[in-house]
Design a protein around this motif. Structure first.
Motif, PDB file in Angstrom:
ATOM      1  N   ARG A 179      44.046  40.234  31.155  1.00 18.88           N
ATOM      2  CA  ARG A 179      44.867  40.266  32.360  1.00 18.88           C
ATOM      3  C   ARG A 179      46.130  40.721  32.445  1.00 18.88           C
ATOM      4  O   ARG A 179      47.122  40.983  33.111  1.00 18.88           O
ATOM      5  CB  ARG A 179      44.896  38.464  32.920  1.00 18.88           C
ATOM      6  CG  ARG A 179      43.486  38.253  33.298  1.00 18.88           C
ATOM      7  CD  ARG A 179      43.734  36.566  33.170  1.00 18.88           C
ATOM      8  NE  ARG A 179      44.456  36.027  33.997  1.00 18.88           N
ATOM      9  CZ  ARG A 179      44.536  34.609  34.183  1.00 18.88           C
ATOM     10  NH1 ARG A 179      44.017  33.639  33.246  1.00 18.88           N
ATOM     11  NH2 ARG A 179      45.167  33.934  34.764  1.00 18.88           N
ATOM     12  N   LEU A 180      46.529  41.116  31.065  1.00 11.70           N
ATOM     13  CA  LEU A 180      48.068  41.459  30.672  1.00 11.70           C
ATOM     14  C   LEU A 180      47.845  42.839  30.186  1.00 11.70           C
ATOM     15  O   LEU A 180      46.915  42.988  29.326  1.00 11.70           O
ATOM     16  CB  LEU A 180      48.821  40.364  29.791  1.00 11.70           C
ATOM     17  CG  LEU A 180      49.023  39.196  30.263  1.00 11.70           C
ATOM     18  CD1 LEU A 180      49.590  38.258  28.979  1.00 11.70           C
ATOM     19  CD2 LEU A 180      49.854  39.078  31.553  1.00 11.70           C
ATOM     20  N   ASP A 181      48.897  43.613  30.148  1.00  9.71           N
ATOM     21  CA  ASP A 181      48.942  44.782  29.212  1.00  9.71           C
ATOM     22  C   ASP A 181      49.879  44.347  27.924  1.00  9.71           C
ATOM     23  O   ASP A 181      50.931  44.221  28.048  1.00  9.71           O
ATOM     24  CB  ASP A 181      49.868  45.821  30.309  1.00  9.71           C
ATOM     25  CG  ASP A 181      49.940  47.203  29.202  1.00  9.71           C
ATOM     26  OD1 ASP A 181      49.466  47.550  28.148  1.00  9.71           O
ATOM     27  OD2 ASP A 181      51.183  47.743  29.411  1.00  9.71           O
ATOM     28  N   VAL A 182      48.853  44.145  26.963  1.00  7.34           N
ATOM     29  CA  VAL A 182      49.585  43.648  25.692  1.00  7.34           C
ATOM     30  C   VAL A 182      49.873  44.688  24.724  1.00  7.34           C
ATOM     31  O   VAL A 182      49.034  45.561  24.631  1.00  7.34           O
ATOM     32  CB  VAL A 182      48.524  42.599  24.955  1.00  7.34           C
ATOM     33  CG1 VAL A 182      49.161  41.938  23.764  1.00  7.34           C
ATOM     34  CG2 VAL A 182      47.997  41.438  25.949  1.00  7.34           C
ATOM     35  N   ARG A 183      51.040  44.742  24.139  1.00 10.02           N
ATOM     36  CA  ARG A 183      51.517  45.876  23.278  1.00 10.02           C
ATOM     37  C   ARG A 183      52.155  45.121  22.033  1.00 10.02           C
ATOM     38  O   ARG A 183      52.575  44.135  21.727  1.00 10.02           O
ATOM     39  CB  ARG A 183      52.726  46.510  24.207  1.00 10.02           C
ATOM     40  CG  ARG A 183      52.248  47.112  25.229  1.00 10.02           C
ATOM     41  CD  ARG A 183      51.389  48.342  25.162  1.00 10.02           C
ATOM     42  NE  ARG A 183      51.163  48.971  26.444  1.00 10.02           N
ATOM     43  CZ  ARG A 183      50.804  50.271  26.507  1.00 10.02           C
ATOM     44  NH1 ARG A 183      50.870  51.005  25.540  1.00 10.02           N
ATOM     45  NH2 ARG A 183      50.472  50.642  27.948  1.00 10.02           N
ATOM     46  N   ASP A 184      52.011  46.203  21.037  1.00  7.48           N
ATOM     47  CA  ASP A 184      52.563  45.595  19.709  1.00  7.48           C
ATOM     48  C   ASP A 184      53.992  45.174  19.752  1.00  7.48           C
ATOM     49  O   ASP A 184      54.631  46.071  20.201  1.00  7.48           O
ATOM     50  CB  ASP A 184      52.149  46.666  18.752  1.00  7.48           C
ATOM     51  CG  ASP A 184      52.404  46.116  17.171  1.00  7.48           C
ATOM     52  OD1 ASP A 184      53.671  46.039  16.686  1.00  7.48           O
ATOM     53  OD2 ASP A 184      51.264  45.885  16.721  1.00  7.48           O
ATOM     54  N   GLY A 185      54.325  44.122  18.901  1.00 11.79           N
ATOM     55  CA  GLY A 185      55.683  43.713  18.970  1.00 11.79           C
ATOM     56  C   GLY A 185      56.594  44.720  18.246  1.00 11.79           C
ATOM     57  O   GLY A 185      57.805  44.442  18.339  1.00 11.79           O
ATOM     58  N   ALA A 186      56.010  45.531  17.692  1.00 10.27           N
ATOM     59  CA  ALA A 186      56.979  46.361  16.657  1.00 10.27           C
ATOM     60  C   ALA A 186      57.441  47.484  17.499  1.00 10.27           C
ATOM     61  O   ALA A 186      58.102  48.591  17.162  1.00 10.27           O
ATOM     62  CB  ALA A 186      56.297  46.845  15.388  1.00 10.27           C
ATOM     63  N   GLY A 187      56.735  47.990  18.603  1.00 13.84           N
ATOM     64  CA  GLY A 187      56.991  49.113  19.436  1.00 13.84           C
ATOM     65  C   GLY A 187      56.285  49.451  20.605  1.00 13.84           C
ATOM     66  O   GLY A 187      55.123  49.725  20.634  1.00 13.84           O
ATOM     67  N   HIS A 188      56.899  49.335  21.682  1.00 16.07           N
ATOM     68  CA  HIS A 188      56.316  49.961  22.952  1.00 16.07           C
ATOM     69  C   HIS A 188      57.516  50.733  23.764  1.00 16.07           C
ATOM     70  O   HIS A 188      58.414  50.184  24.024  1.00 16.07           O
ATOM     71  CB  HIS A 188      55.858  48.666  24.005  1.00 16.07           C
ATOM     72  CG  HIS A 188      55.456  49.288  25.056  1.00 16.07           C
ATOM     73  ND1 HIS A 188      54.694  50.317  25.607  1.00 16.07           N
ATOM     74  CD2 HIS A 188      55.642  48.684  26.536  1.00 16.07           C
ATOM     75  CE1 HIS A 188      54.542  50.475  26.621  1.00 16.07           C
ATOM     76  NE2 HIS A 188      55.048  49.538  27.523  1.00 16.07           N
ATOM     77  N   VAL A 189      57.281  52.008  23.766  1.00 15.27           N
ATOM     78  CA  VAL A 189      58.352  52.745  24.323  1.00 15.27           C
ATOM     79  C   VAL A 189      57.890  53.501  25.541  1.00 15.27           C
ATOM     80  O   VAL A 189      56.925  54.067  25.744  1.00 15.27           O
ATOM     81  CB  VAL A 189      58.705  54.155  23.213  1.00 15.27           C
ATOM     82  CG1 VAL A 189      59.826  54.876  23.747  1.00 15.27           C
ATOM     83  CG2 VAL A 189      58.974  53.262  21.677  1.00 15.27           C
ATOM     84  N   VAL A 190      58.885  53.366  26.701  1.00 13.58           N
ATOM     85  CA  VAL A 190      58.583  54.010  27.867  1.00 13.58           C
ATOM     86  C   VAL A 190      59.852  54.949  28.341  1.00 13.58           C
ATOM     87  O   VAL A 190      60.860  54.487  28.425  1.00 13.58           O
ATOM     88  CB  VAL A 190      58.307  53.117  29.075  1.00 13.58           C
ATOM     89  CG1 VAL A 190      57.912  53.418  30.315  1.00 13.58           C
ATOM     90  CG2 VAL A 190      57.408  51.954  28.537  1.00 13.58           C
ATOM     91  N   GLY A 191      59.450  56.137  28.173  1.00 15.45           N
ATOM     92  CA  GLY A 191      60.832  57.232  28.126  1.00 15.45           C
ATOM     93  C   GLY A 191      61.499  56.839  27.162  1.00 15.45           C
ATOM     94  O   GLY A 191      61.344  57.174  26.027  1.00 15.45           O
ATOM     95  N   ASP A 192      62.819  56.510  27.677  1.00 13.81           N
ATOM     96  CA  ASP A 192      63.981  56.492  26.692  1.00 13.81           C
ATOM     97  C   ASP A 192      64.377  55.101  26.358  1.00 13.81           C
ATOM     98  O   ASP A 192      65.220  54.710  25.623  1.00 13.81           O
ATOM     99  CB  ASP A 192      65.292  57.148  27.239  1.00 13.81           C
ATOM    100  CG  ASP A 192      65.150  58.586  27.249  1.00 13.81           C
ATOM    101  OD1 ASP A 192      64.372  59.165  26.340  1.00 13.81           O
ATOM    102  OD2 ASP A 192      65.901  59.256  28.142  1.00 13.81           O
ATOM    103  N   VAL A 193      63.635  54.198  26.791  1.00 12.33           N
ATOM    104  CA  VAL A 193      63.456  52.593  26.492  1.00 12.33           C
ATOM    105  C   VAL A 193      62.471  52.093  25.530  1.00 12.33           C
ATOM    106  O   VAL A 193      61.338  52.310  25.909  1.00 12.33           O
ATOM    107  CB  VAL A 193      63.492  51.906  27.859  1.00 12.33           C
ATOM    108  CG1 VAL A 193      63.904  50.574  27.615  1.00 12.33           C
ATOM    109  CG2 VAL A 193      64.738  52.474  28.877  1.00 12.33           C
TER     110      VAL A 193
END
Length: 264
Positions: free
Chosen positions: A129-143
């Motif tokens: 139900r969630l988009d789960v990402r690794d806590g060490a890095g999820h990058v979207v554009g420049d953020v």
């Protein structure tokens, strides 16, 4: 909180432990409401771990978050780790709180969880139900979005702005007659390249580096305690702090600039 000389991709919501991030990349033109350290079910844990009896604040927490989604008109929600409080599988009141929260948010907007050290069970139970990402890095554009309990990935260091939770930063303020109070705070400042190069065992010049600004978020859950960043002996939790910070300034939730966090 307009910070002189800083990147402006992440702007705190006045008076709230939350910010709006302007996204790029595949989500160019979108905005995200970003919060950290929600710690659903914390009252359950305080009861069993410490014998502290507190009425559940689950509905109030959820309503605050939903009101912020309405107020900011954000296109998505990003939680910087520790959505739940138990390190293992959620149960009881915490499970009920998470069920209701995830349903309420995903009925409105997509929901991304950047995993924290408390989110093993949450990721397993709510990953569909969630988009789960690794806590060490999820990058979207420049953020970039990280939790902060581990070293960030090298991709994170190429971002312009790095959003982080985990620390629950706060400042202890003392008045002229000796009274004191503790207030949640933001920390913002440029990262230093050298500690990261040493960690990755590369030359500093070989890092893909974009002079990133670190934005450390106050905890959304006001019952979760915090690190008094201006008190000697408190210490940081993240393995790359304070060495990874060139400098940093503290701000109150209302935007009051306190200056160098070490001298507040």
């Amino acid at each position: 909180m307009a910070v002189e000389g800083s990147h402006t991709a992440v702007e705190p919501v006045p008076g709230e432990p939350a910010a709006v991030a302007t996204l790029g990349g595949d989500h160019d033109g979108e905005t995200a409401l970003v919060v950290a350290d929600y710690h659903a079910g914390i009252e359950d844990a305080l009861r069993y771990e410490r014998g502290v009896e507190l009425e559940s604040n689950a509905v109030t927490r959820r309503d605050r978050l939903l009101a912020l989604l309405d107020r900011t008109d954000a296109d998505r929600l990003v939680v910087l780790g520790d959505l739940g409080h138990r390190i293992g599988a959620s149960r009881g009141d915490e499970r009920e709180e998470l069920d209701a929260l995830v349903d309420a948010v995903t009925d409105r907007v997509p929901f991304t969880l950047v995993k924290g050290n408390h989110d093993g069970g949450v990721a397993d139970e709510f990953g569909d139900r969630l988009d789960v990402r690794d806590g060490a890095g999820h990058v979207v554009g420049d953020v970039a979005f990280v939790h902060g309990h581990t070293w960030p990935s090298e991709d994170v260091l190429a971002a312009s702005t790095v959003c982080m939770g985990h620390e629950h930063p706060a400042v202890k303020l003392t008045d002229s007659v000796g009274g004191s109070r503790v207030e949640p705070a933001w920390l913002r400042g440029p990262l230093r390249r050298e500690p990261f190069a040493e960690h990755f065992e590369v030359d500093a010049a070989d890092l893909d580096w974009n002079d990133p600004e670190l934005v450390v978020f106050p905890a959304f859950n006001d019952r979760s305690g915090g690190t008094w960043v201006n008190v000697d002996g408190q210490g940081f939790l993240a393995p790359f702090l304070p060495d990874g910070l060139a400098s940093a300034e503290a701000y109150l939730l209302d935007g009051t600039r306190l200056g160098d966090y070490r001298r507040v």
